[in-house]
Design a protein around this motif. Structure first.
Motif, PDB file in Angstrom:
ATOM      1  N   GLY A 213     -21.128 -47.128 -51.270  1.00 12.57           N
ATOM      2  CA  GLY A 213     -21.813 -45.949 -51.811  1.00 12.57           C
ATOM      3  C   GLY A 213     -22.533 -45.192 -50.708  1.00 12.57           C
ATOM      4  O   GLY A 213     -22.673 -45.671 -49.580  1.00 12.57           O
ATOM      5  N   PRO A 214     -22.976 -43.977 -51.034  1.00 10.91           N
ATOM      6  CA  PRO A 214     -23.581 -43.116 -50.010  1.00 10.91           C
ATOM      7  C   PRO A 214     -24.901 -43.671 -49.495  1.00 10.91           C
ATOM      8  O   PRO A 214     -25.700 -44.198 -50.249  1.00 10.91           O
ATOM      9  CB  PRO A 214     -23.792 -41.786 -50.742  1.00 10.91           C
ATOM     10  N   LEU A 215     -25.115 -43.511 -48.199  1.00 15.05           N
ATOM     11  CA  LEU A 215     -26.357 -43.947 -47.557  1.00 15.05           C
ATOM     12  C   LEU A 215     -27.079 -42.755 -46.961  1.00 15.05           C
ATOM     13  O   LEU A 215     -26.474 -41.719 -46.684  1.00 15.05           O
ATOM     14  CB  LEU A 215     -26.034 -44.960 -46.449  1.00 15.05           C
ATOM     15  N   PRO A 216     -28.389 -42.863 -46.779  1.00 17.28           N
ATOM     16  CA  PRO A 216     -29.144 -41.723 -46.241  1.00 17.28           C
ATOM     17  C   PRO A 216     -28.927 -41.521 -44.747  1.00 17.28           C
ATOM     18  O   PRO A 216     -29.731 -41.963 -43.942  1.00 17.28           O
ATOM     19  CB  PRO A 216     -30.602 -42.098 -46.549  1.00 17.28           C
ATOM     20  N   PHE A 217     -27.811 -40.899 -44.419  1.00  7.64           N
ATOM     21  CA  PHE A 217     -27.591 -40.497 -43.024  1.00  7.64           C
ATOM     22  C   PHE A 217     -27.379 -38.995 -43.026  1.00  7.64           C
ATOM     23  O   PHE A 217     -26.333 -38.503 -43.461  1.00  7.64           O
ATOM     24  CB  PHE A 217     -26.375 -41.214 -42.432  1.00  7.64           C
ATOM     25  N   LEU A 218     -28.360 -38.240 -42.564  1.00  7.97           N
ATOM     26  CA  LEU A 218     -28.225 -36.779 -42.569  1.00  7.97           C
ATOM     27  C   LEU A 218     -27.810 -36.253 -41.200  1.00  7.97           C
ATOM     28  O   LEU A 218     -27.119 -35.246 -41.109  1.00  7.97           O
ATOM     29  CB  LEU A 218     -29.524 -36.109 -43.028  1.00  7.97           C
ATOM     30  N   ILE A 228     -35.024 -45.973 -43.409  1.00  8.57           N
ATOM     31  CA  ILE A 228     -35.620 -47.205 -43.952  1.00  8.57           C
ATOM     32  C   ILE A 228     -36.271 -46.911 -45.309  1.00  8.57           C
ATOM     33  O   ILE A 228     -36.149 -47.683 -46.257  1.00  8.57           O
ATOM     34  CB  ILE A 228     -36.653 -47.792 -42.967  1.00  8.57           C
ATOM     35  N   ALA A 230     -35.554 -44.469 -47.476  1.00  6.03           N
ATOM     36  CA  ALA A 230     -34.682 -43.959 -48.537  1.00  6.03           C
ATOM     37  C   ALA A 230     -33.506 -44.883 -48.862  1.00  6.03           C
ATOM     38  O   ALA A 230     -32.833 -44.670 -49.867  1.00  6.03           O
ATOM     39  CB  ALA A 230     -34.153 -42.573 -48.166  1.00  6.03           C
ATOM     40  N   PRO A 232     -33.280 -48.212 -49.893  1.00  3.57           N
ATOM     41  CA  PRO A 232     -33.271 -49.021 -51.129  1.00  3.57           C
ATOM     42  C   PRO A 232     -32.849 -48.232 -52.368  1.00  3.57           C
ATOM     43  O   PRO A 232     -31.986 -48.677 -53.141  1.00  3.57           O
ATOM     44  CB  PRO A 232     -34.720 -49.519 -51.226  1.00  3.57           C
ATOM     45  N   VAL A 233     -33.411 -47.045 -52.559  1.00  2.87           N
ATOM     46  CA  VAL A 233     -33.108 -46.285 -53.782  1.00  2.87           C
ATOM     47  C   VAL A 233     -31.676 -45.752 -53.782  1.00  2.87           C
ATOM     48  O   VAL A 233     -31.183 -45.307 -54.818  1.00  2.87           O
ATOM     49  CB  VAL A 233     -34.158 -45.167 -53.990  1.00  2.87           C
ATOM     50  N   ASN A 237     -27.011 -45.010 -57.154  1.00  3.83           N
ATOM     51  CA  ASN A 237     -25.657 -44.529 -57.424  1.00  3.83           C
ATOM     52  C   ASN A 237     -24.801 -45.631 -58.039  1.00  3.83           C
ATOM     53  O   ASN A 237     -24.028 -45.393 -58.977  1.00  3.83           O
ATOM     54  CB  ASN A 237     -25.039 -44.016 -56.117  1.00  3.83           C
TER      55      ASN A 237
ATOM     56  N   ASN B 177     -29.366 -30.184 -46.172  1.00  5.83           N
ATOM     57  CA  ASN B 177     -28.992 -30.754 -44.877  1.00  5.83           C
ATOM     58  C   ASN B 177     -28.115 -29.768 -44.124  1.00  5.83           C
ATOM     59  O   ASN B 177     -26.894 -29.736 -44.323  1.00  5.83           O
ATOM     60  CB  ASN B 177     -28.246 -32.088 -45.031  1.00  5.83           C
ATOM     61  N   PRO B 214     -25.967 -36.750 -48.807  1.00  6.77           N
ATOM     62  CA  PRO B 214     -25.035 -37.538 -49.619  1.00  6.77           C
ATOM     63  C   PRO B 214     -25.221 -37.322 -51.120  1.00  6.77           C
ATOM     64  O   PRO B 214     -26.337 -37.188 -51.599  1.00  6.77           O
ATOM     65  CB  PRO B 214     -25.360 -38.987 -49.246  1.00  6.77           C
ATOM     66  N   PRO B 216     -23.857 -38.591 -55.218  1.00  2.95           N
ATOM     67  CA  PRO B 216     -23.321 -39.774 -55.890  1.00  2.95           C
ATOM     68  C   PRO B 216     -21.861 -39.619 -56.291  1.00  2.95           C
ATOM     69  O   PRO B 216     -21.563 -39.317 -57.440  1.00  2.95           O
ATOM     70  CB  PRO B 216     -24.220 -39.915 -57.128  1.00  2.95           C
ATOM     71  N   LEU B 218     -18.754 -42.095 -56.084  1.00  2.00           N
ATOM     72  CA  LEU B 218     -18.274 -43.414 -55.687  1.00  2.00           C
ATOM     73  C   LEU B 218     -16.762 -43.530 -55.802  1.00  2.00           C
ATOM     74  O   LEU B 218     -16.134 -44.235 -55.025  1.00  2.00           O
ATOM     75  CB  LEU B 218     -18.949 -44.516 -56.509  1.00  2.00           C
ATOM     76  N   ALA B 230     -27.543 -39.338 -61.571  1.00  2.00           N
ATOM     77  CA  ALA B 230     -28.016 -39.757 -60.247  1.00  2.00           C
ATOM     78  C   ALA B 230     -28.148 -38.615 -59.244  1.00  2.00           C
ATOM     79  O   ALA B 230     -28.735 -38.808 -58.173  1.00  2.00           O
ATOM     80  CB  ALA B 230     -27.082 -40.831 -59.678  1.00  2.00           C
ATOM     81  N   ASN B 237     -33.150 -38.156 -49.986  1.00  2.00           N
ATOM     82  CA  ASN B 237     -32.757 -38.257 -48.579  1.00  2.00           C
ATOM     83  C   ASN B 237     -33.314 -37.096 -47.773  1.00  2.00           C
ATOM     84  O   ASN B 237     -33.791 -37.265 -46.651  1.00  2.00           O
ATOM     85  CB  ASN B 237     -31.228 -38.310 -48.482  1.00  2.00           C
ATOM     86  N   TYR B 268     -42.940 -43.808 -56.535  1.00  2.00           N
ATOM     87  CA  TYR B 268     -42.264 -44.899 -55.823  1.00  2.00           C
ATOM     88  C   TYR B 268     -41.968 -44.491 -54.383  1.00  2.00           C
ATOM     89  O   TYR B 268     -42.223 -45.230 -53.431  1.00  2.00           O
ATOM     90  CB  TYR B 268     -40.953 -45.270 -56.534  1.00  2.00           C
ATOM     91  N   ARG B 272     -43.297 -46.073 -50.949  1.00  2.00           N
ATOM     92  CA  ARG B 272     -42.304 -46.626 -50.023  1.00  2.00           C
ATOM     93  C   ARG B 272     -42.452 -46.004 -48.630  1.00  2.00           C
ATOM     94  O   ARG B 272     -42.321 -46.696 -47.618  1.00  2.00           O
ATOM     95  CB  ARG B 272     -40.906 -46.376 -50.592  1.00  2.00           C
TER      96      ARG B 272
END
Lengths: 434, 434
Positions: A213-218, A228, A230, A232-233, A237, B177, B214, B216, B218, B230, B237, B268, B272
């Motif tokens: 699934g998508p990760l927070p890489f902008l 770090i 963003a 976990p949440v 997705n 972004n 990113p 959602p 999948l 989602a 992000n 949250y 975080r």
């Protein structure tokens, strides 16, 4: 207080395959080798896997955290030695721990990508046998065993689920999006044998952040802190995909866990899912019968948190039976060795019975952990465990790391971290820090 | 109750460029054309842009929602006619509205991609002049004007910010972004003139979900509901990237808005971010001085919600001055024409002064909206506006849509929606539904 952590990590020791790989595959099992620069790496099928200790920084002073280490000697022994791990758990008052893999990646992507599937299966089973017998088995009642799956084949996966279940293992690590592994999505009927095996055996599918699934890489310049914060949440997705899939509704006994996802965002998410259902179901044809999506979530999903005061405050909106705790040892987000003190702040004012559910009761029930029967409940408390940890050296591990992620004092970026990891592969990242 | 919506959408009418494009570019301005199948499309620089009414389904019965319509005639007139829009706003008791663009995409990606930048700039300025003078200007006090930016050139962007500010426009739409538009990340010094122009002019950068970062997705089989549920929180992000960037700390006057992001997850997220800062700053070299990241968030970021009881309950943990409301007319997530009734449930028990901040006060202050001075506060309430809407026809718009997203009764997937959009481009998606 009694603490059971549903998300920690094992750094695999060099000798792990010695007793478990069938003789005919022995020569091709993963081996730990030394690079010319002196780093430890796993060698497997012509690949060098440098992330022997990805982020295994427990015990370092925070100014020396990073995404090396690249040598076992740069880490606490508790990362890779199960007896030392028990010492580190005792020092933190942690009764039991579920440990995700490191070099095969959290959900075993390595074995999915290996060409020779017969070899891959043999190595994976050897991994599980080592994990169940030598890691978790070394100290009964102190670990929730967690198995890898041969995800490239649903039938083999179902068989492995049934096999490890017979060995007392009720948790398996699954991808947060199998499509990212080149596999069918969870909506494909191909997976049905897997859902059935889990349902019938009472085995929980654990999906760790970063396994799909998508990760927070902008951008490469994105501050590492943003990632770090963003990451976990990002499991939201996966949670949404599962919740609106037919899979959970078709398999009432199937349980899934969102590993390292945090909990404070869940009440928002459940309200949003119910709103989406009520607002859009007429054209999207979703049908939850007499239930709402939030009901189905609470029947099937276990969440966990490291330190999350908002989530604890909203525990009833999440589901008191759906929350568990994690330490994340030995990664840099961990609260080790001060987890009880950190947690006490977030749990202040919460009734004992509810604390018990969140800190260990739910985890023990979902994963069928029998520590109380084995060890006696009085031996399982933070105080009792810490009393056994007198000999554990908690002095800081200074100057053990590779080079720092950024040479200057400017904030560390995603690019710095990627370079640190890539540098490890070149064997150039590990001149001693001093 | 007084309602100001900070996130709605305008479907651009065919004649929008007639009075604003310079003579030498007149022949090359975007034109609305009919496809052979009878659909309305924008034609610009050899491209056909079919999304003339992306998800503009206000007034349809929910079973006929979808990601067409493809003709203006399939929508309520309020989508594209400003006088009809005022009628629809009155019917919903909405005092004022900020409207994002449709065919150029929410943040104007179309104009960034256009090869001829002189033409692109002329069209973009004509768009803004139309929006400010003909759309927002037609009913003073009833709109928060929102300008597009020539993002391919930071200097031009700064100039356009100053130009529209002089015209009374204090909101601009920016990418969540810019790297996704092929532009430098927000961390690059190239953007500094933009941050300075916004700070000096009191112009808010609005970042709508779906304009970068990113999303959602999948798999093609992912239920569309999962994506709908989602997508708002995907702006997390962008929020993290901005919060840990140096930009906000370097520009104390800079304000940003997270458009359609929801609010219930913010407490949250702020916890975080503060945890991440305290836990990792020693090695990541972040420095917020005497502040925490959550303090910086509250100084710079406006959030908004459609219907979010969890967020309203947690309003103090978000920031009472940082919350605004949105309707999302005419998209399928909108609560139109029952927004006051929907909101009343979430706002039950909240003190009036706090309701006022969230429903209109914060939005009016952040965007410098002077409706009370122009119209008199008594004319601005839900009741007063609804009293003016007697002639607005609220009967359901049946059988106006293109073909349904899925021919069967099985749940609609991402692939169905993509096919519906692609079908529109082929001119094959719009046989009347009956």
């Amino acid at each position: 207080m009694i603490l059971v952590s549903v998300d920690d990590h094992v750094i695999e020791p060099a000798e792990m395959f010695d007793h478990h790989i069938p003789a005919r595959h022995k020569d091709r099992a993963p081996r730990m080798v030394k690079s010319p620069a002196g780093d430890d790496m796993w060698s497997f099928e012509g690949q060098l896997l440098p992330n022997v200790g990805l982020n295994a920084v427990a015990g370092r002073p925070p100014e020396e955290y990073g995404f090396e280490p690249t040598r076992l000697s740069q880490m606490r022994k508790g990362c890779y030695d199960v007896h030392a791990r028990i010492g580190d758990m005792n020092a933190n008052g942690v009764l039991a721990s579920m440990c995700f893999p490191s070099f095969p990646s959290f959900a075993g992507r390595l074995f999915v990508q290996t060409q020779d599937k017969e070899l891959s299966l043999a190595v994976l089973r050897a991994y599980n046998d080592w994990h169940i017998h030598e890691w978790a088995g070394a100290h009964p009642g102190r670990f929730i065993p967690l198995a890898l799956l041969p995800l490239w084949d649903a039938k083999l996966t179902a068989e492995e689920i049934r096999r490890v279940s017979r060995l007392g293992c009720h948790a398996v690590t699954f991808s947060a999006n199998p499509v990212d592994f080149g596999l069918p999505s969870i909506h494909q009927p191909a997976w049905r044998p897997v859902w059935e095996a889990c349902s019938e055996e009472g085995v929980v599918l654990c999906m760790h952040i970063g396994t799909g699934g998508p990760l927070p890489f902008l951008s490469p310049e994105m501050p590492i802190d943003a990632s770090i914060a963003a990451t976990p949440v990002s499991i939201v997705n996966t949670a949404a995909d599962w919740l609106f899939s037919q899979v959970l509704r078709d398999h009432p006994g199937l349980k899934i866990a969102l590993s390292e996802g945090g909990i404070g965002w869940i009440p928002y998410f459940l309200e949003r899912c119910d709103y989406t259902y009520q607002h859009h179901r007429a054209w999207t044809h979703q049908d939850f019968g007499a239930k709402q999506p939030s009901d189905v979530f609470r029947e099937h999903v276990l969440t966990c948190f490291i330190d999350d005061a908002v989530g604890v405050t909203l525990r009833r909106e999440i589901g008191l039976e759906n929350i568990s705790w994690e330490c994340d040892y030995p990664h840099s987000d961990a609260t080790w060795p001060r987890s009880p003190e950190t947690l006490a702040r977030s749990l202040a004012g919460v009734p004992d019975a509810e604390v018990d559910l969140m800190t260990h009761g739910n985890a023990m029930r979902w994963f069928q952990l029998d520590s109380f029967a084995r060890l006696g409940r009085p031996s399982c408390t933070v105080a009792a465990l810490r009393a056994q940890a007198k000999g554990v050296d908690l002095s800081l591990l200074r100057g053990q790391g590779g080079k720092p992620p950024s040479a200057s004092r400017r904030p560390v970026t995603m690019a710095d971290t990627m370079a640190q990891l890539a540098g490890a592969l070149d064997g150039q990242a590990s001149p001693a820090r001093r």
